[in-house]
Motif scaffolding. Structure first.
Motif, PDB file in Angstrom:
ATOM      1  N   LYS A  58     -11.098 -29.657  81.783  1.00  0.00           N
ATOM      2  CA  LYS A  58     -11.229 -29.312  83.194  1.00  0.00           C
ATOM      3  C   LYS A  58     -11.167 -30.559  84.072  1.00  0.00           C
ATOM      4  CE  LYS A  58     -11.657 -24.874  82.725  1.00  0.00           C
ATOM      5  NZ  LYS A  58     -10.606 -23.945  83.237  1.00  0.00           N
ATOM      6  N   ASN A  90      -9.443 -33.249  83.365  1.00  0.00           N
ATOM      7  CA  ASN A  90      -8.028 -33.644  83.416  1.00  0.00           C
ATOM      8  C   ASN A  90      -7.237 -32.773  84.385  1.00  0.00           C
ATOM      9  OD1 ASN A  90      -8.350 -35.718  81.541  1.00  0.00           O
ATOM     10  ND2 ASN A  90      -7.989 -34.351  79.792  1.00  0.00           N
ATOM     11  N   GLU A  91      -7.527 -31.468  84.392  1.00  0.00           N
ATOM     12  CA  GLU A  91      -6.854 -30.575  85.329  1.00  0.00           C
ATOM     13  C   GLU A  91      -7.173 -30.955  86.771  1.00  0.00           C
ATOM     14  OE1 GLU A  91      -7.803 -26.524  84.515  1.00  0.00           O
ATOM     15  OE2 GLU A  91      -7.109 -26.597  82.426  1.00  0.00           O
ATOM     16  N   ARG A 137      -7.885 -33.991  87.865  1.00  0.00           N
ATOM     17  CA  ARG A 137      -7.165 -35.230  88.169  1.00  0.00           C
ATOM     18  C   ARG A 137      -5.701 -34.947  88.485  1.00  0.00           C
ATOM     19  NH1 ARG A 137      -7.391 -37.329  83.571  1.00  0.00           N
ATOM     20  NH2 ARG A 137      -5.243 -36.881  82.977  1.00  0.00           N
ATOM     21  N   GLU A 138      -5.096 -34.083  87.698  1.00  0.00           N
ATOM     22  CA  GLU A 138      -3.688 -33.763  87.931  1.00  0.00           C
ATOM     23  C   GLU A 138      -3.482 -32.986  89.233  1.00  0.00           C
ATOM     24  OE1 GLU A 138      -2.435 -31.656  84.504  1.00  0.00           O
ATOM     25  OE2 GLU A 138      -2.633 -33.370  83.143  1.00  0.00           O
ATOM     26  N   SER A 139      -4.456 -32.175  89.587  1.00  0.00           N
ATOM     27  CA  SER A 139      -4.324 -31.361  90.789  1.00  0.00           C
ATOM     28  C   SER A 139      -4.576 -32.154  92.056  1.00  0.00           C
ATOM     29  CB  SER A 139      -5.284 -30.173  90.704  1.00  0.00           C
ATOM     30  OG  SER A 139      -5.190 -29.362  91.857  1.00  0.00           O
ATOM     31  N   GLY A 153      -5.261 -35.734  92.189  1.00  0.00           N
ATOM     32  CA  GLY A 153      -4.760 -37.100  92.211  1.00  0.00           C
ATOM     33  C   GLY A 153      -5.808 -38.180  92.115  1.00  0.00           C
ATOM     34  N   GLU A 182      -9.773 -39.390  89.818  1.00  0.00           N
ATOM     35  CA  GLU A 182     -10.774 -39.070  88.798  1.00  0.00           C
ATOM     36  C   GLU A 182     -12.083 -38.670  89.489  1.00  0.00           C
ATOM     37  OE1 GLU A 182     -10.683 -38.955  85.588  1.00  0.00           O
ATOM     38  OE2 GLU A 182      -8.797 -39.935  85.023  1.00  0.00           O
ATOM     39  N   LYS A 204      -7.703 -36.233  99.946  1.00  0.00           N
ATOM     40  CA  LYS A 204      -6.842 -35.655  98.913  1.00  0.00           C
ATOM     41  C   LYS A 204      -7.261 -34.211  98.591  1.00  0.00           C
ATOM     42  CE  LYS A 204      -5.653 -40.034  96.658  1.00  0.00           C
ATOM     43  NZ  LYS A 204      -5.805 -40.875  95.447  1.00  0.00           N
ATOM     44  N   LYS A 260      -4.714 -31.146  99.609  1.00  0.00           N
ATOM     45  CA  LYS A 260      -4.213 -30.215  98.589  1.00  0.00           C
ATOM     46  C   LYS A 260      -4.461 -28.760  99.010  1.00  0.00           C
ATOM     47  CE  LYS A 260      -2.946 -28.906  94.330  1.00  0.00           C
ATOM     48  NZ  LYS A 260      -3.344 -27.501  94.323  1.00  0.00           N
TER      49      LYS A 260
END
Length: 825
Positions: free
Chosen positions: A365, A367-368, A370-372, A374, A376, A426, A430
């Motif tokens: 979760k 990692n998801e 971070r990818e969503s 941008g 940590e 950010k 988003k």
């Protein structure tokens, strides 16, 4: 079986009634006596602590224990509180005295029907002066960790208690040194050596009584010898009632059924989160510097080592910087020290305890995220937040009406403002892009506002509505309303601080028990400025009256009869025959008598409570051997506004519902009186229209029927809301001229013994309520005037049924006005 249940239920109601009346009796017979001055704090010595002597009655394997050495001391403690001082004032006595007097009368009337009931003085001395201890204990003969229950009551006057208790509980004579089963609820009681003992299961009663009868055995195998209990008792020396929990032993009991690897794994998990270091927990009721307080202490086995649970949420103390942006006039403020990274580590420990794969799920979760978005979440955002979290209320209330919550602002200081601000941008960038792409509805879209150069994000939430997020200078700000966020910006620019407020400083000093020092604040603090208008006192009064009435009814005829008790399984119809039947019972009479004595018009005004306002606070702080907690009562919470709070409105609605029941309160009669005035004004307008008609030659009608149907069409105006069940509600004075403005033309027909005055319509059209003396004086003036002017005035009773049926042609009986007439209609 149902009969037995009904008898036991009725008995317990009587016992509760006895305790309630015992507490009320002190007020009933106190008269105008003032509450003694508040005592200064005097720490008790553990060596003579009466709680330790009381705890000797409990077995060594007690896990949860309640110890009240003297109920009367607890009552005295309450009478020394700030709240008790408010209730001791003459203004509050004016409101409460009639109700308390009526409760005393109701109790005396009950005693006439039930001679077995004691006098109030006997109740107080027989029940409210007892020593009470209770415990849940580990059973010796059970290997599954099961617990039993023990309760002992040791009155100061055993003979009086032995006479009172059976009559109130619906039992026969107390079984001296014999067990009495309390089936179907389980357990048994016995009376031995001036002490009542209850035990569940019943088979443990014999062993418990034998232990209590032997002082040596009792002293050597009691909870008072427990190091945990003695330490907890020493930490709360002023508590008059102590609830102690042996946390470590209780957790071990829960693990009794586990064996082998499962038990080892459970113990390891407990050590990881620090449960093995939690020795005991205690809560105590008492007084501190004139405030009723609830204290707590969490005892640690090793206070020096780091603790996985306590360290992340209770630091050594919040810094003064945490409150530097809370406005000096903030009505509410709280601060807590939070270790964000330690809290995240604790979450991982709990996740692993649920299932080892949960840690991997959590990492996925992250990692998801971070990818969503941008960045940590852990290293870029949480690691850049300071530990102090502050929540405060803006001075001007900005509540969100649908949720009845005040305008609150949460602030967290940022270590790296630019980095945190970039993370916030950010996140909302988003969300805005998703909204533009059609992934979110328009209602869920983020809005941007700017105030004094600061950008605020107005975001939707699934249930609450919306929140406002922004980064002001070096702080992340989250507000419950846009107005609250704007005021937070303004307060930030003003550079004011709650630390400068004398009321805040005095409150924190009181709850911590030491002089205020901005460099030595507790790990958690809460402050609420008292802006109330008597809502707390109102609720305490309403609750006390309600409980007292309920307990009186429990001692009445209705619950004491199992057959009648069984009939209450059907829902109560407040408008039908069931409710009418209830009002006719002894309980219904008690209810009507007590609630009829309530006069809300005598409640003190706002100015009275302003003189007695006192803010409240709470504090939680780390100590070498544990964590100390203190809350002033009632608990400090955010205020819902400067006017009547949510609880005040709720309490008023509760009283209003009671007032709506016929004949219950004077408030209802006052409302009916307003309707009565409206009726007379409508009749006055009809009389004026009649007099102005050219055909009537400027006079009032000779009979009231002449108003129908041209000037009046509703006969119901002559049905008094107050006396609607009477055939005659009003009397018309025929012969009065419109120019005799101060002459009575229509008045309310009332009985002198039931009222203090009546509502009157004057010839000028004015409607007023006048006392009986003022009414007599007005009638005497009219009598003198008619003799001087040779004017004939006649009193005509107005039969509203006759007006309803105008087809009748019989003549209304009339007669000459006589001095004093109208006094005994």
């Amino acid at each position: 079986m149902k009969r037995v249940i009904a008898q036991v239920y009725a008995g317990w109601l009587r016992l509760l009634a006895a305790l309630s009346i015992a507490c009320l009796s002190g007020s009933l017979y106190a008269g105008e006596a003032q509450v003694p001055p508040v005592q200064t704090d005097t720490p008790a010595e553990v060596a003579v602590d009466p709680r330790l002597a009381a705890a000797e009655l409990l077995p060594a394997k007690a896990r949860i224990a309640l110890v009240v050495p003297d109920l009367s001391a607890l009552v005295r403690c309450a009478t020394q509180s700030h709240l008790a001082q408010v209730f001791s004032t003459p203004e509050m006595h004016v409101f409460l005295r009639p109700v308390l007097r009526q409760m005393g009368t109701a109790w005396d009337n009950l005693r006439k029907r039930r001679p077995d009931l004691p006098a109030l003085e006997a109740l107080e001395s027989g029940l409210a002066t007892a020593q009470v201890v209770a415990a849940s204990y580990r059973r010796e003969d059970d290997g599954q960790g099961a617990h039993g229950m023990l309760v002992t009551i040791k009155p100061k006057d055993p003979q009086l208690f032995a006479r009172l208790f059976p009559s109130l509980l619906g039992l026969g004579p107390l079984p001296d040194r014999k067990a009495l089963d309390l089936e179907p609820y389980g357990g048994a009681i016995t009376w031995s050596d001036g002490q009542l003992t209850y035990c569940r299961p019943a088979k443990d009663l014999g062993a418990m009584v034998s232990r209590l009868a032997d002082p040596k055995v009792r002293s050597a195998s009691s909870m008072a010898q427990s190091e945990t209990f003695r330490c907890l008792s020493a930490q709360l020396p002023q508590a008059q009632a102590l609830l102690a929990i042996d946390v470590k032993s209780l957790f071990q009991d829960l693990l009794v059924g586990l064996e082998g690897a499962r038990r080892t794994a459970a113990l390891d998990r407990m050590a990881q989160v620090g449960f093995d270091d939690l020795q005991g927990l205690a809560f105590g009721l008492g007084a501190k510097s004139g405030s009723p307080v609830l204290e707590g202490f969490l005892l640690r086995a090793d206070g020096k080592r780091a603790h996985p649970i306590l360290d992340p949420v209770i630091g050594l103390g919040v810094s003064s910087r945490a409150l530097s942006r809370a406005d000096r006039g903030a009505p509410y403020a709280s601060a807590v020290h939070v270790d964000w990274m330690g809290l995240l580590a604790l979450v991982r420990i709990f996740m692993a305890g649920i299932h080892p794969d949960m840690v991997k799920v959590m990492a996925g979760k992250m990692n998801e995220f971070r990818e969503s978005f941008g960045f940590e979440l852990e290293s870029d955002f949480l690691a850049n937040l300071e530990p102090e979290v502050t929540v405060y209320q803006t001075e001007v209330d900005t509540s969100a009406p649908p949720f009845l919550t005040p305008g609150l602002v949460l602030t967290v200081r940022a270590k790296d403002r630019k980095k945190v601000a970039a993370c916030v941008e950010k996140i909302f960038g988003k969300i805005e892009r998703d909204s533009a792409a059609g992934k979110e509805s328009e209602e869920q879209a983020v809005r941007r506002y700017e105030h004094l150069g600061h950008l605020l994000y107005y975001i939707p939430l699934p249930t609450y509505g919306r929140l406002v997020v922004g980064v002001l200078e070096d702080r992340v700000v989250i507000a419950t309303t846009l107005s609250a966020a704007r005021r937070a910006v303004e307060q930030s620019a003003a550079k004011t601080s709650l630390l400068e407020d004398e009321d805040f400083r005095a409150t924190i000093a009181r709850v911590t028990g030491r002089p205020f020092d901005s460099d030595a604040l507790p790990g958690v603090l809460i402050y609420e400025r008292d802006r109330g208008t008597g809502s707390t006192e109102f609720l305490v009064s309403a609750l006390g009256i309600w409980m007292g009435t309920a307990m009186l009814c429990a001692c009445g005829e209705y619950p004491s009869d199992p057959k009648q008790l069984a009939q209450t399984d059907a829902p109560l119809d407040l408008a039908g025959s069931a409710f009418e039947w209830f009002l006719g019972t002894g309980n219904g009479r008690i209810l009507k008598e007590v609630y009829r004595s309530i006069d809300l018009g005598l409640w003190p005004d706002k100015a009275f409570f302003e003189k007695y306002r006192r803010s409240k606070g709470a504090a939680v702080e780390r100590r070498p051997d544990g964590v100390y907690m203190c809350w002033e009562l009632p608990l400090p919470l955010p205020s819902a506004g400067t006017g009547p709070g949510v609880m005040t409105v709720a309490g008023a609605l509760g009283v209003g519902m009671v007032a709506a029941l016929p004949t219950f309160t004077k408030a209802r009669r006052q409302f009916d009186g307003l309707r009565n005035v409206a009726n007379l004004r409508a009749i006055g307008r009809a009389l004026d229209a009649y007099a102005k008609d050219s055909a009537t030659k400027g006079r009032f009608p000779d009979e009231i029927e002449e108003l129908f149907p041209r000037y009046l069409t509703d006969h119901a105006l002559f049905i008094s809301p107050v006396r609607g069940d009477q055939p005659v509600c009003y009397v018309y004075v025929a012969g009065v001229r419109p120019d005799q403005a101060d002459y009575v033309v229509l008045y309310e027909a009332v009985a002198l013994e039931q009222t203090e005055g009546r509502t009157v319509l004057f010839a000028s059209g004015k409607v007023d309520w006048v006392s009986h003396q003022a009414f007599d004086d007005a009638m005497k003036r009219m009598e003198s005037g008619q003799e001087k002017e040779r004017q004939a005035l006649k009193l005509q009773p107005v039969y509203h049924e006759r007006l309803e049926k105008l087809q009748r042609s019989n003549t209304v009986k009339s007669g000459p006005i006589r001095p004093g007439q109208g006094k005994d209609e």
